[in-house]
Design a protein around this motif. Structure first.
Motif, PDB file in Angstrom:
ATOM      1  N   SER A  47       1.560 -61.211 -20.171  1.00  9.47           N
ATOM      2  CA  SER A  47       0.202 -62.170 -20.121  1.00  9.47           C
ATOM      3  C   SER A  47      -0.121 -62.301 -18.802  1.00  9.47           C
ATOM      4  O   SER A  47       0.719 -62.404 -17.772  1.00  9.47           O
ATOM      5  N   ILE A  48      -0.850 -62.429 -18.662  1.00 10.40           N
ATOM      6  CA  ILE A  48      -1.580 -62.634 -17.398  1.00 10.40           C
ATOM      7  C   ILE A  48      -1.249 -64.303 -16.742  1.00 10.40           C
ATOM      8  O   ILE A  48      -1.105 -64.381 -15.609  1.00 10.40           O
ATOM      9  N   LEU A  49      -0.201 -65.291 -17.838  1.00  5.18           N
ATOM     10  CA  LEU A  49      -1.111 -66.920 -17.482  1.00  5.18           C
ATOM     11  C   LEU A  49       0.854 -66.362 -17.054  1.00  5.18           C
ATOM     12  O   LEU A  49       1.304 -67.470 -16.273  1.00  5.18           O
ATOM     13  N   GLU A  50       1.533 -65.558 -16.776  1.00  5.45           N
ATOM     14  CA  GLU A  50       2.985 -65.280 -16.164  1.00  5.45           C
ATOM     15  C   GLU A  50       2.776 -65.197 -14.970  1.00  5.45           C
ATOM     16  O   GLU A  50       3.942 -64.701 -14.339  1.00  5.45           O
ATOM     17  N   ASP A  51       1.630 -64.471 -14.424  1.00  3.76           N
ATOM     18  CA  ASP A  51       1.612 -64.007 -13.073  1.00  3.76           C
ATOM     19  C   ASP A  51       0.405 -64.599 -12.575  1.00  3.76           C
ATOM     20  O   ASP A  51      -0.900 -64.031 -12.842  1.00  3.76           O
ATOM     21  N   PRO A  52       0.355 -65.668 -11.631  1.00 10.77           N
ATOM     22  CA  PRO A  52      -0.731 -66.594 -11.146  1.00 10.77           C
ATOM     23  C   PRO A  52      -1.659 -65.231 -10.289  1.00 10.77           C
ATOM     24  O   PRO A  52      -2.852 -65.686 -10.584  1.00 10.77           O
ATOM     25  N   ALA A  53      -1.206 -64.323  -9.622  1.00  6.95           N
ATOM     26  CA  ALA A  53      -1.750 -63.522  -8.703  1.00  6.95           C
ATOM     27  C   ALA A  53      -3.255 -62.368 -10.042  1.00  6.95           C
ATOM     28  O   ALA A  53      -3.526 -62.116 -10.334  1.00  6.95           O
ATOM     29  N   LEU A  54      -2.369 -62.384 -11.565  1.00 13.37           N
ATOM     30  CA  LEU A  54      -3.170 -61.369 -12.700  1.00 13.37           C
ATOM     31  C   LEU A  54      -4.170 -62.174 -13.386  1.00 13.37           C
ATOM     32  O   LEU A  54      -4.967 -61.860 -13.737  1.00 13.37           O
ATOM     33  N   GLU A  55      -3.828 -63.772 -13.299  1.00 16.00           N
ATOM     34  CA  GLU A  55      -4.167 -64.686 -14.141  1.00 16.00           C
ATOM     35  C   GLU A  55      -5.672 -65.125 -13.007  1.00 16.00           C
ATOM     36  O   GLU A  55      -6.872 -64.999 -13.473  1.00 16.00           O
ATOM     37  N   ALA A  56      -5.858 -65.017 -11.600  1.00 17.93           N
ATOM     38  CA  ALA A  56      -7.000 -64.938 -10.896  1.00 17.93           C
ATOM     39  C   ALA A  56      -7.883 -64.004 -11.203  1.00 17.93           C
ATOM     40  O   ALA A  56      -9.389 -63.929 -10.725  1.00 17.93           O
ATOM     41  N   ARG A  57      -6.613 -62.551 -11.212  1.00 15.03           N
ATOM     42  CA  ARG A  57      -7.622 -61.345 -11.194  1.00 15.03           C
ATOM     43  C   ARG A  57      -8.176 -61.110 -12.405  1.00 15.03           C
ATOM     44  O   ARG A  57      -9.433 -60.135 -12.232  1.00 15.03           O
ATOM     45  N   PHE A  58      -7.952 -61.144 -13.381  1.00 17.37           N
ATOM     46  CA  PHE A  58      -8.573 -60.957 -14.882  1.00 17.37           C
ATOM     47  C   PHE A  58      -8.573 -62.280 -15.703  1.00 17.37           C
ATOM     48  O   PHE A  58      -8.678 -61.667 -17.370  1.00 17.37           O
ATOM     49  N   ALA A  59      -8.587 -63.246 -15.270  1.00 15.53           N
ATOM     50  CA  ALA A  59      -9.109 -64.228 -16.423  1.00 15.53           C
ATOM     51  C   ALA A  59     -10.268 -64.268 -17.243  1.00 15.53           C
ATOM     52  O   ALA A  59      -9.902 -64.618 -18.581  1.00 15.53           O
ATOM     53  N   GLU A  60     -11.074 -63.785 -16.798  1.00 11.80           N
ATOM     54  CA  GLU A  60     -12.192 -63.286 -18.054  1.00 11.80           C
ATOM     55  C   GLU A  60     -12.257 -62.005 -18.448  1.00 11.80           C
ATOM     56  O   GLU A  60     -13.235 -62.111 -18.675  1.00 11.80           O
ATOM     57  N   GLU A  61     -11.168 -60.988 -18.081  1.00  7.56           N
ATOM     58  CA  GLU A  61     -11.412 -60.054 -18.432  1.00  7.56           C
ATOM     59  C   GLU A  61     -10.776 -59.614 -19.534  1.00  7.56           C
ATOM     60  O   GLU A  61     -10.516 -58.075 -20.082  1.00  7.56           O
TER      61      GLU A  61
END
Length: 88
Positions: A47-61
């Motif tokens: 889940s991208i929500l577990e990693d702020p960097a992943l969430e910032a990078r892939f929030a819309e993808e």
């Protein structure tokens, strides 16, 4: 005595990035599970929500397919394309 074919190529690292409540992620999960199962490859879901960097990078993808740490597909995961990428 049989000859060795040389070292085996390690399987690709296959990761599906998702987030809760994402309807496209449900379809991608089914596609990745089917293709990876067909090829006998392990895969992981994060889940991208577990990693702020992943969430910032892939929030819309999301969903995003990562192969060996490289983004290879997102939103609608095409099983034929995924199969080709994993067999390369």
């Amino acid at each position: 005595m049989t000859q060795s074919q040389g070292p085996q190529k390690p399987p690709h690292e296959l990761v599906l990035l998702t987030k809760p409540g994402c309807h496209l992620c449900e379809a991608a999960r089914r596609t990745v599970a089917a293709v990876a199962g067909e090829l006998g490859l392990p895969w992981a879901e994060r889940s991208i929500l577990e990693d702020p960097a992943l969430e910032a990078r892939f929030a819309e993808e999301v969903p995003v397919v990562m192969i060996d740490g490289v983004q290879r597909d997102f939103w609608h995961i095409d099983p034929a394309r995924l199969r080709r990428l994993l067999l390369a």
